[in-house]
Design a protein around this motif. Structure first.
Motif, PDB file in Angstrom:
ATOM      1  N   SER A  76      28.119 121.488 110.779  1.00 20.97           N
ATOM      2  CA  SER A  76      27.129 120.484 110.306  1.00 20.97           C
ATOM      3  C   SER A  76      26.041 121.477 109.658  1.00 20.97           C
ATOM      4  CB  SER A  76      26.368 119.781 111.394  1.00 20.97           C
ATOM      5  OG  SER A  76      27.583 118.775 111.866  1.00 20.97           O
ATOM      6  N   GLY A  77      25.846 122.750 110.235  1.00 21.17           N
ATOM      7  CA  GLY A  77      24.784 123.541 109.610  1.00 21.17           C
ATOM      8  C   GLY A  77      23.678 123.264 110.485  1.00 21.17           C
ATOM      9  N   GLY A  78      22.574 124.251 110.545  1.00 22.37           N
ATOM     10  CA  GLY A  78      21.379 123.967 111.084  1.00 22.37           C
ATOM     11  C   GLY A  78      21.375 123.708 112.583  1.00 22.37           C
ATOM     12  N   GLY A  79      22.321 124.108 113.235  1.00 22.15           N
ATOM     13  CA  GLY A  79      22.677 124.055 114.770  1.00 22.15           C
ATOM     14  C   GLY A  79      21.770 125.034 115.911  1.00 22.15           C
ATOM     15  N   VAL A  80      21.961 124.841 116.557  1.00 24.27           N
ATOM     16  CA  VAL A  80      21.203 125.652 117.929  1.00 24.27           C
ATOM     17  C   VAL A  80      22.400 126.374 118.855  1.00 24.27           C
ATOM     18  CG1 VAL A  80      19.275 124.085 118.054  1.00 24.27           C
ATOM     19  CG2 VAL A  80      21.139 123.993 119.604  1.00 24.27           C
ATOM     20  N   LEU A  81      22.042 127.291 119.590  1.00 23.84           N
ATOM     21  CA  LEU A  81      22.789 128.225 120.407  1.00 23.84           C
ATOM     22  C   LEU A  81      22.932 127.462 121.653  1.00 23.84           C
ATOM     23  CD1 LEU A  81      21.726 131.850 119.755  1.00 23.84           C
ATOM     24  CD2 LEU A  81      23.701 130.901 119.063  1.00 23.84           C
ATOM     25  N   ASN A  82      23.920 126.606 121.687  1.00 21.66           N
ATOM     26  CA  ASN A  82      24.018 125.404 122.861  1.00 21.66           C
ATOM     27  C   ASN A  82      25.423 125.016 122.824  1.00 21.66           C
ATOM     28  OD1 ASN A  82      23.232 123.907 125.340  1.00 21.66           O
ATOM     29  ND2 ASN A  82      23.330 122.312 123.721  1.00 21.66           N
ATOM     30  N   PHE A  83      26.056 124.862 123.714  1.00 15.02           N
ATOM     31  CA  PHE A  83      27.344 124.098 123.687  1.00 15.02           C
ATOM     32  C   PHE A  83      27.133 122.653 124.410  1.00 15.02           C
ATOM     33  CE2 PHE A  83      31.882 123.981 125.867  1.00 15.02           C
ATOM     34  CZ  PHE A  83      32.214 123.005 124.738  1.00 15.02           C
TER      35      PHE A  83
END
Length: 177
Positions: free
Chosen positions: A117-124
């Motif tokens: 998707s892009g623009g994500g965060v460092l999280n699962f």
């Protein structure tokens, strides 16, 4: 008998918390019968909430012929049918990287936050086993363990090589880290 069957238009989601740094290795096994029709997806999300917002980091599609990066930026490999295939993902949150292996071959490698998707965060945030009209296929033995940044294979003499899949490391007689 203990595996999960996914078919039709189905979305099997499991949420995760606490995976925001470090290196993690997720492993599971998938069984695709040779007569499966339709398309299955293996999706990892960095942000997930029922009803949204959602953000995809990994989206890999599976048919009876091909396993491929559904976003077109990665590779593809032939699908293993009528046998259990290992799926392994090395999630390196410290370096914002992911590597997706299917039966030891790299299908997707790149940024976790800028993944599908892009623009994500460092999280699962979640795993989503999505069936887009596919006939029945199966998943089993999902694990998440602490790993090394490169998915290294280490030997008794102290040397390590990587990135590799755990299956390739086992074949080489090493210990996957």
């Amino acid at each position: 008998a203990q595996s999960v069957a996914v078919s039709g238009v189905d979305d099997l989601v499991h949420q995760f918390t606490g995976y925001t740094s470090g290196v993690w290795v997720m492993t599971c096994y998938q069984y695709i019968p040779s007569d499966m029709t339709g398309q299955a997806f293996f999706i990892l999300l960095n942000t997930y909430a029922v009803g949204g917002p959602n953000n995809w980091s990994t989206q890999v599609s599976m048919t009876t012929g091909l396993v491929e990066d559904a976003d077109g930026g990665g590779g593809s490999v032939p699908t293993a049918t009528d046998s259990w295939a290992e799926i392994e993902i090395v999630l390196n949150f410290d370096d914002d990287e992911q590597t997706f292996f299917y039966n030891g071959a790299v299908v997707r490698q790149g940024s976790w936050t800028e993944g599908a998707s892009g623009g994500g965060v460092l999280n699962f945030g979640a795993i989503d086993l999505w069936s887009n009209g596919a006939s029945v296929h199966y998943y089993d033995d999902l694990t998440i363990e602490v790993g090394s940044p490169d998915g290294a294979c280490c030997f008794s003499d102290g040397t390590c090589t990587g990135p590799v899949s755990s299956a390739d490391c086992d074949t080489a007689g090493g210990t996957f880290q």
